[in-house]
Design an enzyme around this catalytic site. Structure first.
Site: not given
Length: 300
Positions: A138, A164, A27
Site C-alpha cells: 500500500s 497498518y 483479489g
C-alpha cells in the site's frame, strides 16, 4: 509499457495461480481475469461460502480452498494441500485498520495477517512455485516503521494506522529480501509487489473522527479519485504477468499514485533498507517457525 489493460493479460492456459483473499475486491477481480485467460485459479479464502459465491461469478477453472492467514495451523494445512506446481502466488488478502485484535497465534492482527501469514505461506509453497510471487502492499507503507522492540503492539498504546503502515512496509521489505534470497539460490522465481492506489484501499472510513463530516469527505474524495476494483487490480496483474525485474513495485501512474494505468513506482527509503529487511526476515522465521526452503547456489 505505458498502458496495461485486462485485454493485455497473456494466455494463461496450463498455469496455476493462487490468490489469497479472492472472494472480494481486487483479489476477486484479479482471480476472475486470470481464470478468463485460461489459468487454473485457486481462491484461497477464510470463508469458503463467500469464496464459492465469488467463484460462481467467474468463468474457467476455479477452485475454492480455505485459508485463514491469522492462523498458522490453517496456513500449514493449506500449503500441505497444495501438491501441484504453482506458477503465480498472489499475496492479496489483508486487514485494514481494525480495532486491536490478535491472531490465533497471538500476533497483532494486521502484522500477523498481512505480513506473517503471507511470509509463512510463501515459504511453505516456495518449493512448488515456478513463476512469481506477488505481494500487495500500500502507499500507506510510506508512513510505516518497523519497531523491533514491539512488533505486536504489546507495550505501546495501540494505534491502528501506524500498525497498518508497519504491516505494509513489512510487505515490501519481505519482497526485497525474498528476491535477494531467490537470486542467491539461483532460482528463476521472481518476487514483485504492487499497490492498488485509492481503490480498495480507502482508509478514511476506518479513522476515528466525526462520522458525519468523515462521510462527506470520504464521498467527495472517492467520487473524484477512487478507482473501480477492476482498475485497482491492474497493478497486481501487471506485477504478476508483465516482464518486470524481480523486486519491482507496481502502482497506478496517476496523481499521487491514486489512480491511473499501472507502472513501476518508487518506495520509501525505509522500504529500501536491506539490513532491516534481513533482520525482519530472521524475526519472521522465529515468530512463524517457517524458514526459507531453498539452498544457496554453490559457487564453483
Amino acid at each position: 509499457m505505458t498502458t496495461f489493460t485486462l485485454a493485455q493479460i497473456p494466455a494463461m492456459t496450463g498455469r496455476t495461480v493462487v490468490v489469497t483473499g479472492a472472494n472480494s475486491g481486487i483479489g476477486r477481480t484479479a482471480a476472475r481475469a486470470l481464470a478468463a485467460k485460461g489459468a487454473r485459479v485457486v481462491l484461497a479464502v477464510r470463508d469458503p461460502a463467500k469464496g464459492s459465491a465469488a467463484a460462481a461469478t467467474m468463468t474457467g477453472d476455479v477452485d475454492v480452498r480455505r485459508l485463514d492467514l491469522a492462523d498458522l495451523a490453517s496456513v500449514r494445512a493449506f500449503a500441505e494441500g497444495c501438491t501441484e506446481p504453482i506458477d503465480v502466488l498472489i499475496n492479496n488478502a489483508g486487514v485494514m485498520i481494525p480495532p486491536l485484535g490478535r491472531t490465533v497465534d497471538g500476533f497483532e492482527l494486521q502484522f500477523g495477517t498481512n505480513h506473517l501469514g503471507h511470509f509463512a505461506l510463501t515459504n511453505l509453497l516456495l518449493p512448488r512455485i515456478r513463476g512469481r510471487v506477488v505481494t500487495v502492499s500500500s502507499g500507506g507503507h510510506r508512513a510505516g516503521t518497523i519497531d523491533f522492540a514491539d512488533l505486536n503492539w504489546e507495550r505501546r498504546p495501540y494505534r491502528a494506522f501506524p500498525a497498518y503502515a508497519q504491516s505494509k512496509l513489512a510487505n515490501l521489505l519481505f519482497t526485497a529480501e525474498l528476491q535477494r534470497r531467490l537470486t542467491e539460490a539461483g532460482s528463476p522465481v521472481r518476487a514483485t509487489a504492487a499497490h492498488p492506489g485509492l481503490a480498495a484501499t480507502n482508509l478514511l472510513g476506518h479513522l476515528d473522527h466525526d462520522r458525519s463530516l468523515l462521510h462527506r469527505l470520504q464521498t467527495a474524495v472517492t467520487n473524484r479519485l477512487a478507482q473501480s476494483d477492476e482498475d485497482g487490480a491492474l497493478p497486481t496483474l501487471y506485477a504478476a504477468v508483465v516482464d518486470v525485474p524481480g523486486g519491482s513495485y507496481a502502482g497506478p501512474g496517476g496523481f499521487l499514485e491514486g489512480r491511473g494505468a499501472p507502472k513501476l513506482v518508487g518506495r520509501s527509503k525505509a522500504a529500501r533498507d536491506g539490513g532491516v529487511a534481513r533482520r525482519l526476515w530472521t524475526v519472521s522465521e522465529e515468530l512463524t517457525g517457517v524458514t526459507f526452503p531453498l539452498p544457496a547456489q554453490r559457487v564453483r
